[in-house]
Design an enzyme around this catalytic site. Structure first.
Site, mmCIF file in Angstrom:
data_model
loop_
_atom_site.group_PDB
_atom_site.id
_atom_site.type_symbol
_atom_site.label_atom_id
_atom_site.label_comp_id
_atom_site.label_asym_id
_atom_site.label_seq_id
_atom_site.Cartn_x
_atom_site.Cartn_y
_atom_site.Cartn_z
ATOM 1 N N ARG A 80 2.310 3.388 9.291
ATOM 2 C CA ARG A 80 2.099 4.713 8.700
ATOM 3 C C ARG A 80 0.836 5.363 9.254
ATOM 4 O O ARG A 80 0.794 6.573 9.444
ATOM 5 C CB ARG A 80 2.051 4.612 7.178
ATOM 6 C CG ARG A 80 2.129 5.973 6.510
ATOM 7 C CD ARG A 80 2.366 5.862 5.021
ATOM 8 N NE ARG A 80 1.253 5.220 4.349
ATOM 9 C CZ ARG A 80 1.270 4.830 3.072
ATOM 10 N NH1 ARG A 80 2.355 5.022 2.337
ATOM 11 N NH2 ARG A 80 0.230 4.256 2.532
ATOM 12 N N LYS A 183 -0.809 10.820 5.865
ATOM 13 C CA LYS A 183 -1.809 10.471 4.832
ATOM 14 C C LYS A 183 -3.157 10.997 5.305
ATOM 15 O O LYS A 183 -3.978 10.249 5.844
ATOM 16 C CB LYS A 183 -1.821 8.961 4.604
ATOM 17 C CG LYS A 183 -2.368 8.581 3.230
ATOM 18 C CD LYS A 183 -2.091 7.126 2.906
ATOM 19 C CE LYS A 183 -2.672 6.730 1.584
ATOM 20 N NZ LYS A 183 -1.876 7.196 0.432
ATOM 21 N N GLU A 219 6.217 15.395 -5.306
ATOM 22 C CA GLU A 219 5.569 14.158 -5.735
ATOM 23 C C GLU A 219 4.394 14.448 -6.657
ATOM 24 O O GLU A 219 3.971 15.582 -6.818
ATOM 25 C CB GLU A 219 5.162 13.275 -4.548
ATOM 26 C CG GLU A 219 4.108 13.832 -3.637
ATOM 27 C CD GLU A 219 3.713 12.826 -2.550
ATOM 28 O OE1 GLU A 219 3.584 11.622 -2.829
ATOM 29 O OE2 GLU A 219 3.499 13.277 -1.413
HETATM 30 C C1 LIG Z 1 -0.876 6.960 -0.438
HETATM 31 C C2 LIG Z 1 -0.010 7.953 -1.098
HETATM 32 C C3 LIG Z 1 1.090 7.587 -1.893
HETATM 33 C C4 LIG Z 1 1.407 6.158 -2.242
HETATM 34 O O1 LIG Z 1 1.751 5.397 -1.142
HETATM 35 P P1 LIG Z 1 1.711 3.800 -1.234
HETATM 36 O O2 LIG Z 1 1.996 3.368 0.147
HETATM 37 O O3 LIG Z 1 2.771 3.410 -2.181
HETATM 38 O O4 LIG Z 1 0.356 3.440 -1.721
HETATM 39 C C5 LIG Z 1 1.890 8.589 -2.414
HETATM 40 N N1 LIG Z 1 1.624 9.884 -2.185
HETATM 41 C C6 LIG Z 1 0.575 10.281 -1.446
HETATM 42 C C7 LIG Z 1 0.345 11.711 -1.232
HETATM 43 C C8 LIG Z 1 -0.277 9.325 -0.876
HETATM 44 O O5 LIG Z 1 -1.314 9.724 -0.148
#
Ligand SMILES: *Cc1c(COP(=O)(O)O)cnc(C)c1O
Length: 339
Positions: A80, A183, A219
């Site tokens: 990722r 991210k 989300e």
């Molecule tokens: C990091 C993150 C998540 C959760 O991802 P995980 O890999 O399950 O920790 C969900 N939404 C956003 C916007 C994130 O930055």
């Protein structure tokens, strides 16, 4: 082992002994190095400061029932970060370098990995930033990659209980063809007004809709969203959400439990039809949602019995945590044992 009141630790920064770093310069990555310095110095024109060239990851290491330290789905975080780096034109970190850095950071800070049974864990924060200076808008030619760690307490200090969250239409987190799947800090900056306001208004978190039609659930601030009904685990299909590794794992566990796993658009009005709702991410694994309040329409959607987490969410949570803690067989091969 450090003498720390592990169970009372917040989800916050706690100074450990070392962080691990690598530098990209003159077209190549350096070896990893360990540092005890909590600061970094950089050029005043660094692209991370001006143009948001910054991506991060978050994952945890847990001390298991057998005393061994396990990291959860490390290679997925590595992949990722490559996706995020490419998405904002940064030099990707080779995935082996990423994994080695995380393992090294855990080993060098082993005394900060909380004991089994405390509910606490060691949070790892890998970070990639453009450190080369540019004044014109273009990608940097130098990057810094680092991993720091921080022990964090149990997320649910008063038990696995449902929270209330707030659905908003007057802010968007990410545009449909924007940076939502990466991210990157910019998405968080974009979410702060809504998320601080939701907390001031008494909610645990904010829930964003798709920015284009404002019809479908996207989300929850820093976590993915799912709902459950009649043997079905449903989670939004969207081009603007971050692909949560927790959600990916919950989908596999749900399928393994015999649930039908569906990724599709979930319209706001449909929320009334579901029995359980939850937010998911590394920090909490699952945060059960008891109520979603639509701020503009002043409608509340409630899930299950007040104050009690749903049966399926609880089972999913226990299974995932059980694998992370070495209590349940890791039949998916999700954990890396740090030796
Ligand atoms: C990091 C993150 C998540 C959760 O991802 P995980 O890999 O399950 O920790 C969900 N939404 C956003 C916007 C994130 O930055």
């Amino acid at each position: 082992m450090e003498n720390i009141n592990w169970a009372e630790l917040p989800f916050g920064y706690f100074k450990a002994d070392y962080n691990v770093r690598a530098y990209f310069k003159n077209g190549r990555w350096s070896e990893l190095e360990a540092s005890t310095d909590e600061n970094i110095t950089m050029h005043i024109a660094a692209t991370c400061l001006h143009y948001g060239q910054q991506a991060f990851e978050g994952l945890k290491a847990y001390r298991g029932k057998d005393g061994k330290i396990r990291m959860f789905r490390l290679e997925e975080n590595a992949k990722r970060m490559t996706h995020s780096a490419n998405g904002i034109k940064m030099q990707p970190v080779p995935e082996n370098l990423f994994m080695d850095a995380c393992i090294k950071a855990v080993k060098m800070n082993e005394k900060f990995v909380p004991p089994y049974g405390t509910g606490a864990s060691l949070y790892l924060r890998p970070l990639l930033i453009g450190t080369g200076g540019q004044v014109g808008v273009k990608p940097a030619d130098e990057y810094t990659f680092l991993v720091f760690v921080s022990p964090v307490g149990p997320y649910f200090k008063t038990g696995f209980k449902p929270v209330k969250i707030q659905l908003v239409r007057d802010f968007d987190r990410a545009a449909p063809l924007g940076t939502g799947t990466y991210k990157v800090g910019g998405n968080y900056a974009a979410s702060l007004q809504a998320s601080v306001r939701s907390q001031e208004e008494g909610f645990a978190s904010v829930l964003f809709l798709d920015a284009k039609e404002k019809k479908y659930i996207d989300e929850a601030g820093p976590a993915n969203f799912f709902v459950i009904k009649d043997g079905e685990y449903v989670t939004p299909k969207s081009h603007s959400i971050l692909r949560s590794i927790t959600n990916m794992s919950l989908r596999e566990l749900a399928a393994d439990m015999g649930l039908n796993v569906v990724e599709r658009s979930i319209a706001v009005e449909e929320l009334a039809n579901f029995d359980e709702a939850g937010a998911c991410g590394t920090a909490a694994v699952i945060t059960p949602i008891g109520e979603i309040f639509d701020r503009e329409k002043k409608i509340s959607y409630k899930f299950g019995q007040e104050g009690v987490a749903g049966k399926v969410s609880t089972e999913l949570y226990n299974r995932l945590l059980g694998i992370q803690l070495g209590e349940l067989e890791d039949k998916f091969g999700w954990t890396t044992i740090v030796e």
